[in-house]
Structures are given as C-alpha cells and as structure tokens.
Design an enzyme around this catalytic site. Sequence first.
Site, PDB file in Angstrom:
ATOM      1  N   MET A 169      11.329 -24.733 -12.512  1.00  0.00           N
ATOM      2  CA  MET A 169      11.966 -23.952 -11.456  1.00  0.00           C
ATOM      3  C   MET A 169      11.215 -24.170 -10.137  1.00  0.00           C
ATOM      4  SD  MET A 169      13.488 -20.532 -13.120  1.00  0.00           S
ATOM      5  CE  MET A 169      11.997 -19.579 -13.109  1.00  0.00           C
ATOM      6  N   GLY A 226       0.171 -26.706 -14.150  1.00  0.00           N
ATOM      7  CA  GLY A 226       0.842 -26.601 -15.445  1.00  0.00           C
ATOM      8  C   GLY A 226       2.006 -27.573 -15.520  1.00  0.00           C
ATOM      9  N   HIS A 227       2.863 -27.530 -14.483  1.00  0.00           N
ATOM     10  CA  HIS A 227       3.999 -28.464 -14.422  1.00  0.00           C
ATOM     11  C   HIS A 227       3.498 -29.909 -14.381  1.00  0.00           C
ATOM     12  CE1 HIS A 227       5.825 -24.907 -12.064  1.00  0.00           C
ATOM     13  NE2 HIS A 227       6.492 -24.934 -13.210  1.00  0.00           N
ATOM     14  N   GLY A 271       6.175 -26.443 -21.814  1.00  0.00           N
ATOM     15  CA  GLY A 271       4.825 -25.880 -21.853  1.00  0.00           C
ATOM     16  C   GLY A 271       4.709 -24.770 -22.892  1.00  0.00           C
ATOM     17  N   LYS A 313       2.925 -22.374 -22.620  1.00  0.00           N
ATOM     18  CA  LYS A 313       2.817 -21.122 -21.855  1.00  0.00           C
ATOM     19  C   LYS A 313       4.012 -20.210 -22.180  1.00  0.00           C
ATOM     20  CE  LYS A 313       2.213 -18.433 -18.138  1.00  0.00           C
ATOM     21  NZ  LYS A 313       3.437 -18.374 -17.420  1.00  0.00           N
ATOM     22  N   ASP A 314       5.213 -20.830 -22.275  1.00  0.00           N
ATOM     23  CA  ASP A 314       6.425 -20.066 -22.606  1.00  0.00           C
ATOM     24  C   ASP A 314       6.736 -20.303 -24.089  1.00  0.00           C
ATOM     25  OD1 ASP A 314       7.679 -19.166 -19.790  1.00  0.00           O
ATOM     26  OD2 ASP A 314       6.674 -21.086 -19.585  1.00  0.00           O
ATOM     27  N   GLN A 318      10.205 -19.538 -25.492  1.00  0.00           N
ATOM     28  CA  GLN A 318      11.162 -20.508 -24.956  1.00  0.00           C
ATOM     29  C   GLN A 318      11.110 -21.820 -25.745  1.00  0.00           C
ATOM     30  OE1 GLN A 318      11.799 -20.817 -20.592  1.00  0.00           O
ATOM     31  NE2 GLN A 318      10.666 -22.707 -20.768  1.00  0.00           N
ATOM     32  N   SER A 365       3.818 -19.856 -11.456  1.00  0.00           N
ATOM     33  CA  SER A 365       4.358 -19.740 -10.094  1.00  0.00           C
ATOM     34  C   SER A 365       4.300 -18.287  -9.638  1.00  0.00           C
ATOM     35  CB  SER A 365       5.811 -20.227 -10.066  1.00  0.00           C
ATOM     36  OG  SER A 365       5.901 -21.519 -10.609  1.00  0.00           O
ATOM     37  N   ARG A 366       4.386 -17.355 -10.576  1.00  0.00           N
ATOM     38  CA  ARG A 366       4.394 -15.933 -10.216  1.00  0.00           C
ATOM     39  C   ARG A 366       2.995 -15.396  -9.895  1.00  0.00           C
ATOM     40  NH1 ARG A 366       8.926 -15.727 -14.152  1.00  0.00           N
ATOM     41  NH2 ARG A 366      10.750 -15.041 -12.981  1.00  0.00           N
TER      42      ARG A 366
HETATM   43  P1  AMP Z   1       8.885 -22.858 -14.958  1.00  0.00           P
HETATM   44  O1  AMP Z   1       8.934 -23.590 -13.645  1.00  0.00           O
HETATM   45  O2  AMP Z   1       8.061 -21.621 -14.913  1.00  0.00           O
HETATM   46  O3  AMP Z   1      10.259 -22.658 -15.542  1.00  0.00           O
HETATM   47  O4  AMP Z   1       8.127 -23.824 -15.974  1.00  0.00           O
HETATM   48  C1  AMP Z   1       8.577 -25.136 -16.215  1.00  0.00           C
HETATM   49  C2  AMP Z   1       7.820 -25.700 -17.387  1.00  0.00           C
HETATM   50  O5  AMP Z   1       6.430 -25.714 -17.122  1.00  0.00           O
HETATM   51  C3  AMP Z   1       8.009 -24.861 -18.678  1.00  0.00           C
HETATM   52  O6  AMP Z   1       8.133 -25.728 -19.793  1.00  0.00           O
HETATM   53  C4  AMP Z   1       6.734 -24.063 -18.723  1.00  0.00           C
HETATM   54  O7  AMP Z   1       6.368 -23.660 -20.020  1.00  0.00           O
HETATM   55  C5  AMP Z   1       5.735 -25.061 -18.163  1.00  0.00           C
HETATM   56  N1  AMP Z   1       4.544 -24.365 -17.656  1.00  0.00           N
HETATM   57  C6  AMP Z   1       4.508 -23.355 -16.761  1.00  0.00           C
HETATM   58  N2  AMP Z   1       3.237 -22.921 -16.576  1.00  0.00           N
HETATM   59  C7  AMP Z   1       2.457 -23.677 -17.393  1.00  0.00           C
HETATM   60  C8  AMP Z   1       1.050 -23.719 -17.665  1.00  0.00           C
HETATM   61  N3  AMP Z   1       0.202 -22.887 -17.073  1.00  0.00           N
HETATM   62  N4  AMP Z   1       0.616 -24.609 -18.567  1.00  0.00           N
HETATM   63  C9  AMP Z   1       1.480 -25.455 -19.185  1.00  0.00           C
HETATM   64  N5  AMP Z   1       2.803 -25.483 -18.956  1.00  0.00           N
HETATM   65  C10 AMP Z   1       3.298 -24.601 -18.080  1.00  0.00           C
END
Ligand code: AMP
Length: 282
Positions: A30, A36-37, A147, A149-150, A153, A186-187
């Site tokens: 997003m 992380g991304h 990731g 992290k989720d 998901q 991101s939050r």
């Molecule tokens: P998001 O933009 O939050 O939807 O995350 C996009 C992808 O990045 C998802 O697969 C998340 O699980 C992964 N992600 C977000 N934060 C992290 C992190 N700290 N470590 C590893 N992967 C992450």
Amino acid sequence: MRIVTKIKTMQNLGLKLRSEGKSVGFVPTMGALHLGHLSLVSKSKKENDITILSVFVNPLQFGANEDFKGYPRPEKKDILLSKQKKVDIIFYPSPEEMYPRRYLTNINVKQIDQPLCGRSRPGHFKGVTTVVGKLLNIVLPERIYLGQKDAQQVVILKKMIKDLNFPVTVKVGKIIREKNGLAISSRNSYLSATQIKEATVLYQSLKKAKQKILEGERNPKKIAASMKSLINLKSSGTIEYIECINAQTLEAVKILKGTILIALAVKFGRARLIDNITVRIP
Ligand code: AMP
C-alpha cells in the site's frame, strides 16, 4: 523502471514476460515504502528475472472508521525508493481503475478471517483477498512475496491461492524491525516519540512469551496474561488482542503444542500496531 497505471498495460506486460519465459516476482504493497517492503523486493530480486511492485491503498480493506483517507501516500518518495532498489516495474493504479462503477465481485476466505484482526476489522480480509486476487490476475507473477508481519494475512492468502488454484508460489519474508525491536510499519509515522518508546514493549513481550514457552509453559491463557501485564505496565497502549493459537489453522488451543503463533494488536492513539512471533514446540 517502468511506471504502469493501467490494468490492460500491466496484464499485457505480464503475458509478454510469461511468453518470454521470464520469472516474475511480485510484491504487493500500500506504499509509504519502508525497509519491510524493501526486504521483500530484495528477496524477489534474488529469486526472479523481473520484480514488480504494486502500490495501491485499497479502499475495500478499510472499515468506515479507519484511516483510509489519512493513510500516508508519499508518491514521489515511493517511486524514488523503488528506482533505487532497481524494481523493474511499479504498478500504480487509481481506485477507479481497480474498482470501476458497477464493480460487483469479491473473494471471501471463510473461518480463518474471523479470529485476531477479523474480530475488530469486519470485512478487512475480504478486501485484502479481493485486491490480491485481482492483482494476481493483472500481474501474472510466478511468485508473490508477503511479509510475516501480517501473519493472518499470509495464512488467508495462502488458502485463497490454494483453494482457487492461482498458479503462483507464496514466499514469506521475515519481520523487519527497528533497532529497538519495533516492527517497521507505515503506520508507525502516526506515533509520537513517547509512543515509539512505549511500543517497544510489544516485541519485548513477544520474546518473553516465546522464552516462557520454550522453558515449558504450556498454558496459552497464562502466556497472554503475563504479556498483558507487561504491556500495561510499560505503556499507555490499549490492547485489542493477545493470542497464542495454532500457526497454520489460526484455531485456539487449550494446551500449547506444535507450531504456535503469538499475535497481538495494540492501539497507541490512532496507530493500531500488530506484531507476532512463531514458536516451534519440540
Ligand atoms: P502493506 O503496505 O502494509 O500492505 O504491506 C505490504 C507487504 O509488506 C505485506 O506483505 C506486509 O506483510 C509486508 N510488510 C509490512 N511491514 C513489514 C515488516 N516490518 N517486515 C516484513 N514485511 C513487512
């Protein structure tokens, strides 16, 4: 790096890459890109000829009272970071491109969308599975990078991919953390300096819980209770859930055994933070 905003263009590129026999790794995000991304991009670049990253703040996965409008959208920075990381294609569609008027279709993975985040975010995972299903049909990758992290998901998307026979392999990247242990998100940009310090207790509580289990504790309620006390003692965060569950099925367990996911969601002001740790019990 090519920037693509139209579905048809992206899908034609995906088809062309497939016909050329090129392996494509896909990282859906997003935006508001962070380490992380970018770790998922690095993983994809190692394993594929071409890496495609999508940036789409998906309206379908936000509840009415959630932060869809205020979600960070640093477009220029995201494009710059993607270029620096040598992403090959960035797919950056508008909400109207993804959900035109009279859009009527959803993907829904039942049961495992109910516990953990599903309880406080009804409809969230339906939004996630719908957009990822669409993105897989648009990008046509060989591998998708998600990731840990989720964690919920990941379990839900793996199930969707299996049940609906998407021809794609799921690759899961480990959780990337700040030096202080806070899982990068991101939050996190919503947090004040004090809240950042306090939020470091989340990972501390997960590590302590893992240690207790490895030392022999088998009662999930006791583990959750001790995590709750530590978080309440060290922070002003509001706990939404702390659970020790079966890592594959996300089902509650009475006695800890097998592979356990310890997951939590805690609110600091408008930032709802999630984190988790996996424990393999020998
Ligand atoms: P998001 O933009 O939050 O939807 O995350 C996009 C992808 O990045 C998802 O697969 C998340 O699980 C992964 N992600 C977000 N934060 C992290 C992190 N700290 N470590 C590893 N992967 C992450």
